[in-house]
Scaffold this active site. Structure first.
Site, PDB file in Angstrom:
ATOM      1  N   ARG A 326       0.836  -1.206   0.000  1.00  0.00           N
ATOM      2  CA  ARG A 326       0.000   0.000   0.000  1.00  0.00           C
ATOM      3  C   ARG A 326       0.872   1.257   0.000  1.00  0.00           C
ATOM      4  O   ARG A 326       0.498   2.273  -0.582  1.00  0.00           O
ATOM      5  CB  ARG A 326      -0.985  -0.009   1.183  1.00  0.00           C
ATOM      6  CG  ARG A 326      -2.052   1.063   1.093  1.00  0.00           C
ATOM      7  CD  ARG A 326      -3.125   0.909   2.172  1.00  0.00           C
ATOM      8  NE  ARG A 326      -4.242   0.073   1.755  1.00  0.00           N
ATOM      9  CZ  ARG A 326      -5.313   0.506   1.093  1.00  0.00           C
ATOM     10  NH1 ARG A 326      -5.430   1.780   0.758  1.00  0.00           N
ATOM     11  NH2 ARG A 326      -6.278  -0.330   0.755  1.00  0.00           N
ATOM     12  N   GLU A 728      -9.793   5.929   7.315  1.00  0.00           N
ATOM     13  CA  GLU A 728      -8.354   6.182   7.296  1.00  0.00           C
ATOM     14  C   GLU A 728      -7.913   7.455   6.570  1.00  0.00           C
ATOM     15  O   GLU A 728      -6.974   8.122   7.011  1.00  0.00           O
ATOM     16  CB  GLU A 728      -7.627   4.993   6.653  1.00  0.00           C
ATOM     17  CG  GLU A 728      -7.727   3.706   7.428  1.00  0.00           C
ATOM     18  CD  GLU A 728      -7.304   2.527   6.573  1.00  0.00           C
ATOM     19  OE1 GLU A 728      -8.067   2.120   5.678  1.00  0.00           O
ATOM     20  OE2 GLU A 728      -6.191   2.020   6.774  1.00  0.00           O
TER      21      GLU A 728
HETATM   22  N1  MTE Z   1     -12.258   5.364  14.646  1.00  0.00           N
HETATM   23  C1  MTE Z   1     -12.321   5.052  15.966  1.00  0.00           C
HETATM   24  N2  MTE Z   1     -13.078   5.819  16.772  1.00  0.00           N
HETATM   25  N3  MTE Z   1     -11.631   3.999  16.473  1.00  0.00           N
HETATM   26  C2  MTE Z   1     -10.833   3.205  15.682  1.00  0.00           C
HETATM   27  O1  MTE Z   1     -10.220   2.247  16.159  1.00  0.00           O
HETATM   28  N4  MTE Z   1      -9.986   2.786  13.401  1.00  0.00           N
HETATM   29  C3  MTE Z   1      -9.688   3.354  12.095  1.00  0.00           C
HETATM   30  C4  MTE Z   1     -10.917   4.053  11.525  1.00  0.00           C
HETATM   31  N5  MTE Z   1     -11.503   4.927  12.498  1.00  0.00           N
HETATM   32  C5  MTE Z   1     -10.744   3.520  14.278  1.00  0.00           C
HETATM   33  C6  MTE Z   1     -11.512   4.614  13.806  1.00  0.00           C
HETATM   34  C7  MTE Z   1      -9.230   2.373  11.113  1.00  0.00           C
HETATM   35  S1  MTE Z   1      -7.624   1.906  11.136  1.00  0.00           S
HETATM   36  C8  MTE Z   1     -10.067   1.860  10.153  1.00  0.00           C
HETATM   37  S2  MTE Z   1      -9.489   0.803   8.970  1.00  0.00           S
HETATM   38  C9  MTE Z   1     -11.495   2.179  10.117  1.00  0.00           C
HETATM   39  O2  MTE Z   1     -11.872   3.051  11.171  1.00  0.00           O
HETATM   40  C10 MTE Z   1     -12.287   0.884  10.218  1.00  0.00           C
HETATM   41  O3  MTE Z   1     -13.641   1.079  10.284  1.00  0.00           O
HETATM   42  P1  MTE Z   1     -14.567   1.378   9.001  1.00  0.00           P
HETATM   43  O4  MTE Z   1     -14.062   0.561   7.875  1.00  0.00           O
HETATM   44  O5  MTE Z   1     -15.912   0.974   9.455  1.00  0.00           O
HETATM   45  O6  MTE Z   1     -14.436   2.842   8.736  1.00  0.00           O
HETATM   46  N1  HPA Z   2      -5.905  -2.499   4.610  1.00  0.00           N
HETATM   47  C1  HPA Z   2      -6.079  -2.958   5.854  1.00  0.00           C
HETATM   48  N2  HPA Z   2      -5.913  -4.204   6.191  1.00  0.00           N
HETATM   49  C2  HPA Z   2      -5.568  -5.073   5.231  1.00  0.00           C
HETATM   50  C3  HPA Z   2      -5.375  -4.661   3.919  1.00  0.00           C
HETATM   51  C4  HPA Z   2      -5.561  -3.305   3.594  1.00  0.00           C
HETATM   52  O1  HPA Z   2      -5.401  -2.868   2.455  1.00  0.00           O
HETATM   53  N3  HPA Z   2      -5.026  -5.747   3.203  1.00  0.00           N
HETATM   54  C5  HPA Z   2      -4.999  -6.763   4.073  1.00  0.00           C
HETATM   55  N4  HPA Z   2      -5.327  -6.365   5.304  1.00  0.00           N
HETATM   56 MO1  MOS Z   3      -7.314  -0.018   9.552  1.00  0.00          MO
HETATM   57  S1  MOS Z   3      -5.284   0.177   9.626  1.00  0.00           S
HETATM   58  O1  MOS Z   3      -7.238  -0.767   7.963  1.00  0.00           O
HETATM   59  O2  MOS Z   3      -7.491  -1.311  10.629  1.00  0.00           O
END
Ligand code: MTE
Ligand code: HPA
Ligand code: MOS
Length: 770
Positions: A326, A728
């Site tokens: 990534r 993210e």
């Molecule tokens: N927001 C909160 N409050 N707590 C979390 O742990 N994790 C982040 C983001 N926002 C997180 C957060 C990460 S790393 C990801 S990948 C996404 O939330 C995952 O949730 P979603 O795919 O439902 O957005």
């Molecule tokens: N993002 C987060 N987690 C993952 C991914 C990615 O692109 N690929 C495999 N695990």
């Molecule tokens: Mo988020 S780093 O893809 O859990």
């Protein structure tokens, strides 16, 4: 599968009843009141014991013996569980199969877990674990990326991506410059530390409560370690107190360790990590080191680029492959690179095994191209925003990424131009120059940086999801999906989607815990795609129930299906209006199935994981931030003064949650790049393993002027209710802070600016001295 979202909407309305509204987070009240349960709050089963880890004290060595006599002598200590107590495979069931469950012959980092002590109380287990003596014969350790590169010490082979002829382009470029710098890792610092609770059930079946982003992986790892089939293990997670990628794989360790202890002792065992141990044991964001040479013309247009990215992966692969991939995919960020050569090294060091962290390598990829933009601007004496605008992806041309994906949804130019205006960038740039001219000690800086973040798991097969929707006889609705709630509001959004798809008020829909026995084989909730995947699956499930209900009305009234509209709990048909509850009651008595499953897989994506070419992402999420900072050139202290953000979430399902994600992501990124410093000493010991020495942003660090606006356009790809992923991408908006800090350094002294991240006071002072 991907039918547009339209049917439930009453004629003439465009706004759906629940989606698009700032519904409060489904657990907000319970969380504020302290009644929302985390794993450690659950009522404990009689006979529960507590485990604590025994940690390696040496970064690399041969493990010759474990002396647990003193620990076992304490009253209330039951046992010490070591590698010999693993009935199944002693290697964790990770993709790369390269990590022992417990270190047994060798230790590979300080903090690696050799076993667990099990006792009557948490504190006793922890105290006893510290009494266990390890006999370790030290071996030479590799602690830095540089040492690893020199020794060719890798967890996975290097990857090279190339387009055009970078060498030729550099040779004929009007200007070139080279640079190198480093970016530190980041501790997840979830408020709820890692925890698991394993309960032996009858006939060698298991129930595991785990604070995890990936219950299915916990199931798989525990089954594998116990030598059982997956169906013997059930995993549940109602919510996490934050995860941020730190519970995508790393939560599995706690679950496996507690299950192994529970298996040996035939008692329920809970393992809740002490915060310091959590720091020492679990992986963090990958630190990166970079080398680059870039060629460009007088206008700042990049004509050629050679780039080396070295990821510090720690002692095992974990998710380092996809993280480093990534980073490669995002080393263009928003810019077209015609002739480019990228080398990506996945370095093995004797440190914690680094893992997913919000952005998943994206931040580490983008930060280098943004550094290059700043370098070019300073070298040519141009404004950095102009250089950035000059290099953006085009719409009709210059729109193919270095990995051969066409950028079809590019909104970079209008988005940046709008932010430039609303943040009054040009006027402030002049004001800052004037300020700097008359201020010898405090210097200010400003930068606008864009974000273009690819949405989809880079491991294509993960881009699938399932959901179950139940309508009960009273018309109340329960939705279960494969995603997990970590505070990001996934359950709230999924409930909004289900409410609208079924046509019931939001309050009628309850999202429940994630549970492997309801939704099997679910992917991690990660890659920001929780709502895209699970929301869609839940929508499809709800749609089937609605269609059955509509059919019931059609069959009884003889009307056309389009004449039946279910909305906000009311069912409108040519014969009149009835409540959703009335219809459900009739349908139930007529034996209509009132529950359904739903399944979704992301269309259009594919790529070759060897050449890293194809279309790894369904679409891109965009954004930009304008950050203004001040530095004290005598002390190196800095402050973020003003931040303006314009971010693209498509059509927002829940603006309050989305804005919260943007604000939180930005501040977390700001912490990564300014105050959060991980320091490993020359023995490989992580010296910053507690909040006393590891500084995450506090409320006082949030800029006083902090404005977030949403880009007003739906996702151009067919995604649930026109939304875009938000979890993210905003983290990477904080790169504007680092670039603004460099801008301030440049105002203090002439020449090239090299600033390693995090830009702590020490690093800023170093940067000012060069
Ligand atoms: N927001 C909160 N409050 N707590 C979390 O742990 N994790 C982040 C983001 N926002 C997180 C957060 C990460 S790393 C990801 S990948 C996404 O939330 C995952 O949730 P979603 O795919 O439902 O957005
Ligand atoms: N993002 C987060 N987690 C993952 C991914 C990615 O692109 N690929 C495999 N695990
Ligand atoms: Mo988020 S780093 O893809 O859990």
């Amino acid at each position: 599968m991907n039918a547009p979202d339209k049917i439930f909407t009453a004629p003439g309305t465009t706004r759906t009843p629940a989606c698009g509204l700032s519904k409060a987070h489904e657990s907000a009240v319970a969380q504020v009141a302290g009644s929302a349960s985390y794993i450690d709050d659950l009522p404990e089963i009689k006979g529960t014991l507590y485990a604590a880890p025994i940690l390696s004290t040496v970064a690399h060595g041969r493990l010759l013996g474990v002396d647990a006599i003193a620990a076992l002598a304490l009253a209330g200590v039951h046992d010490v569980i070591l590698a010999k107590d693993i009935p199944g495979d002693p290697i964790l069931a990770t993709f790369t199969h390269d990590e022992p469950i417990f270190a047994s012959t060798h230790v590979e980092h300080i903090g690696q877990v050799v076993g667990v002590v099990v006792a009557d109380s948490v504190m006793l287990a922890r105290r006893a674990a510290r009494l266990v003596k390890l006999d370790i014969e030290a071996l030479p350790a590799i602690l830095t990326v540089q040492e690893a590169l020199k020794a060719q010490s890798y967890v996975l082979p290097p990857v090279f991506v190339k387009r055009g002829d970078a060498a030729q382009a550099l040779a004929s470029a009007p200007h070139t410059l080279s640079g190198s710098f480093e970016v530190g890792g980041q501790e997840h610092f979830y408020l709820e530390g890692q925890v698991a609770y394993a309960l032996p059930l009858e006939q060698n079946q298991w129930w595991v409560y785990s604070s995890t982003q990936h219950p299915g992986e916990i199931q798989h790892w525990v089954a594998h370690a116990l030598g059982l089939a997956n169906h013997a293990v059930k995993v549940e997670c109602r919510r996490m107190g934050g995860a941020f990628g730190g519970k995508e794989t790393q939560s599995g360790h706690m679950a496996v360790w507690s299950a192994l202890a529970a298996n040996k002792l035939r008692r329920p065992v809970k393992l809740r990590m002490d915060r310091d141990d959590d720091f020492m044991v679990t992986g963090k964001r990958h630190p990166f080191a970079y080398d680059y040479t870039v060629g460009f013309d007088d206008t700042g247009l990049i004509t050629g680029l050679k780039l080396m990215l070295a990821a510090n992966c720690g002692f095992s692969a974990d998710l380092s492959g996809p993280v480093a991939d990534r980073a490669v995919f995002h080393s263009d960020n928003a810019y077209f690179l015609s002739d480019v050569e990228i080398a990506s090294y996945r370095c093995k060091t004797n440190t914690q095994s680094h893992t997913a962290f919000r952005g998943f390598g994206g931040p580490q990829g983008m930060i280098v191209i943004e550094a290059i933009m700043g370098d070019i601007a300073r070298q040519l004496g141009l404004d950095a925003l102009d250089v950035r605008m000059r290099n953006l992806y085009g719409v009709e041309e210059r729109n193919i990424t270095h990995y051969q994906m066409k950028v079809e949804d590019n909104i970079l130019e209008p988005l940046l131009s709008k932010l430039e205006l609303t943040a009054q960038y040009r006027r402030r740039r002049e004001a800052i120059s004037a300020w700097n001219a008359s201020s010898p000690v405090i210097k200010r800086g400003i930068a606008i940086t864009p974000v273009k973040f690819g949405i989809s798991f880079t491991a294509t097969f993960f881009n699938q999801a399932g959901a179950l929707v139940h309508v009960y006889t009273d018309g109340s609705v329960q939705v279960n999906h494969g995603g997990t709630e970590m505070g990001q509001g996934l359950n709230t959004k999924v409930a909004q989607i289900v409410a609208d798809e079924l046509g019931v008020p939001f309050e009628r829909v309850l999202a429940t815990a994630s549970y492997t026995s309801k939704i099997p084989n679910a992917s991690a909730t990660a890659a920001s795609s929780g709502t895209d995947l699970n929301g869609r699956a839940a929508q499809f499930a709800a749609r089937q129930i609605r269609e059955r209900l509509v059919k019931y009305v059609v069959d009884h009234e003889g009307c056309a299906p389009e004449a039946v509209v279910i909305r906000q709990g009311q069912v409108h048909s040519p014969k009149g209006t009835q409540s959703f509850e009335q219809l459900v009651d009739k349908a139930y008595h007529a034996r209509v199935q009132l529950w359904s499953d739903g399944f979704y897989k992301t269309p259009k994506i594919h790529y070759d994981k060897h050449t890293l070419t194809g279309r790894p992402f369904y679409y891109f999420s965009y954004g930009a931030a304008c950050s203004e900072v001040a530095i004290d050139t005598l002390t190196g202290e800095s402050r973020v003064l003003k931040v303006d953000i314009l971010h693209d979430v498509g059509t927002s399902i829940n603006p309050a949650i989305d804005i919260g994600q943007i604000e939180g992501g930005f501040v977390q990124g700001m912490g990564w790049l300014t105050t959060e410093q991980l320091v490993w000493n020359d023995k490989g010991y992580l010296s910053t393993h507690a909040p006393s020495t590891y500084k995450i942003p506090a409320t006082g660090d949030v800029p006083e002027h902090f404005k977030v606006a949403l880009w007003p356009e739906p996702n151009r790809e067919d995604n649930v209710f026109g939304s875009k992923a938000v979890g993210e991408p905003p983290l990477m908006l904080a790169i504007s802070v680092l670039e603004a800090l460099k801008d301030a350094v440049a105002a203090a002294r002439p020449g090239v600016v090299r600033l390693d991240a995090p830009a702590t006071a020490e690093n800023l002072l170093k940067s000012l001295k060069v």
